[in-house]
Enzyme design. Structure first.
Site, mmCIF file in Angstrom:
data_model
loop_
_atom_site.group_PDB
_atom_site.id
_atom_site.type_symbol
_atom_site.label_atom_id
_atom_site.label_comp_id
_atom_site.label_asym_id
_atom_site.label_seq_id
_atom_site.Cartn_x
_atom_site.Cartn_y
_atom_site.Cartn_z
ATOM 1 N N LYS A 94 59.205 42.956 59.832
ATOM 2 C CA LYS A 94 58.110 43.916 59.634
ATOM 3 C C LYS A 94 56.805 43.278 59.145
ATOM 4 O O LYS A 94 55.721 43.745 59.481
ATOM 5 C CB LYS A 94 58.541 44.996 58.637
ATOM 6 C CG LYS A 94 59.476 46.041 59.229
ATOM 7 C CD LYS A 94 60.002 46.952 58.140
ATOM 8 C CE LYS A 94 59.914 48.391 58.533
ATOM 9 N NZ LYS A 94 60.449 49.289 57.499
ATOM 10 N N ASP A 118 62.115 42.779 38.327
ATOM 11 C CA ASP A 118 62.602 41.774 39.273
ATOM 12 C C ASP A 118 61.426 41.327 40.140
ATOM 13 O O ASP A 118 60.263 41.606 39.826
ATOM 14 C CB ASP A 118 63.759 42.344 40.121
ATOM 15 C CG ASP A 118 63.341 43.559 40.939
ATOM 16 O OD1 ASP A 118 62.129 43.911 40.944
ATOM 17 O OD2 ASP A 118 64.204 44.180 41.584
#
Ligand code: NAD
Length: 289
Positions: free
Chosen positions: A73, A160
């Site tokens: 993508k 994260d």
């Protein structure tokens, strides 16, 4: 099929890997047949290194277009002649439209999410949205909500690698849609989450928490956060009803599952390829139950 495919049939496809599980081929081929459109749609297993070749093939075969899934993508954006506003801001494309060699990249995930809300009677304009997550699905929703006139967006993510991505999204939204108030918080900060949700109209899970095989998981530890006038939506569609949605429903909230987003992002791509509305009700009945 032998009656449908002829010497004039135009080709569309899906690129990415893996693609074998995708509902796109059945959804689009059914719709082409139903509307009498002379197109066929196939899935091509393409690793990211093969993206340049796949783009060349789209041009060489004069394909009408292609959907793009992970991990391609982001990579395909480099090869587009034009990008939609959302695709440019996000830096990802899930739909390529080929107008006689000119390739335009769109991203319909966020559009599909907003359209699915609308189909459920929920407007995004002027609303405050709290959304957990900063990955592909969540970022597409955040950018589209801002473009579609959300008043305020509060993003929560664990610390994260995606948190850094969220910082960039906040920066992008502030630059591109300055009238939208957007903030980023640590998902571990339960108190802040409670405060933000209390003043929100819509709460969205855009993380993969709750997805099969971890059906017993949810980001919401304190279910008193749910109140009757809060709309609660999930991007996860396997299972169709996550623990997050079940808890919200128990508290009396209107809940919206991830399957509708999946259906409508495909319908929006169909419209970009053909200019027509996909027969959504039938597709839903046949392939999204
Ligand atoms: P991604 O890998 O890009 O992002 C994952 C997100 O989950 C990140 O924000 C990450 O920080 C968060 N996360 C991971 N582990 C976590 C944990 N233990 N606690 C809290 N947060 C955690 O994934 P994605 O492509 O955005 O997909 C996310 C979910 O959305 C998946 O279930 C996917 O199937 C679904 N999805 C649905 C649609 C749809 O049309 N409904 C479209 C795309 C993705």
């Amino acid at each position: 099929m032998e009656k449908r495919i002829s010497g004039t049939t135009g080709l569309l496809g899906l690129i990415g890997t893996p693609v074998g599980h995708s509902k796109s081929p059945v959804m689009y081929n059914y719709s082409f047949q139903k509307l009498g459109l002379d197109y066929a749609y196939l899935a091509f297993d393409i690793p990211v290194e093969k993206v340049p070749d796949a783009i060349e093939a789209i041009k060489t075969f004069n394909m009408r277009g292609s959907n793009v899934t992970m991990p391609c993508k982001g990579e395909v954006t480099k090869y587009m002649d034009e990008l939609s506003p959302a695709a440019r801001i996000i830096g990802a494309v899930n739909t390529i439209v080929n107008d006689n060699g000119k390739l335009t990249g769109h991203i319909t995930d966020g559009i599909g999410f907003v359209r699915n809300l609308k189909e459920n009677g929920v407007e995004i304009k002027g609303k405050k949205v709290t959304i957990m997550g900063a990955g592909g699905a969540a970022t597409a929703i955040q950018v589209q909500c801002a473009l579609d006139g959300a008043k305020e967006i509060s993003i929560f993510n664990v610390k994260d690698d995606f948190y850094v991505k969220a910082e960039k999204t906040v920066e992008n939204i502030k630059k591109e849609v300055p009238e939208c108030i957007v903030n980023l918080y640590d998902l571990e900060d339960d108190q802040r989450l409670k405060v933000e949700v209390a003043s929100s109209d819509i709460l969205i899970n855009g993380t993969l928490v709750g997805m099969h095989p971890h059906e017993d998981k949810t980001n919401i530890k304190d279910t008193t956060i749910f109140r009757k006038d809060l709309v609660v939506a999930d991007v996860v569609y396997n299972p169709k009803k996550t623990k997050f949605l079940t808890d919200a429903e128990t508290a009396g909230c209107e809940t919206i599952g991830g399957l509708g987003m999946l259906l409508w992002q495909g319908a929006e791509a169909f419209k970009l390829y053909t200019g027509l509305e996909m027969p959504v009700e039938e597709v839903k009945e046949l392939y999204f139950k």
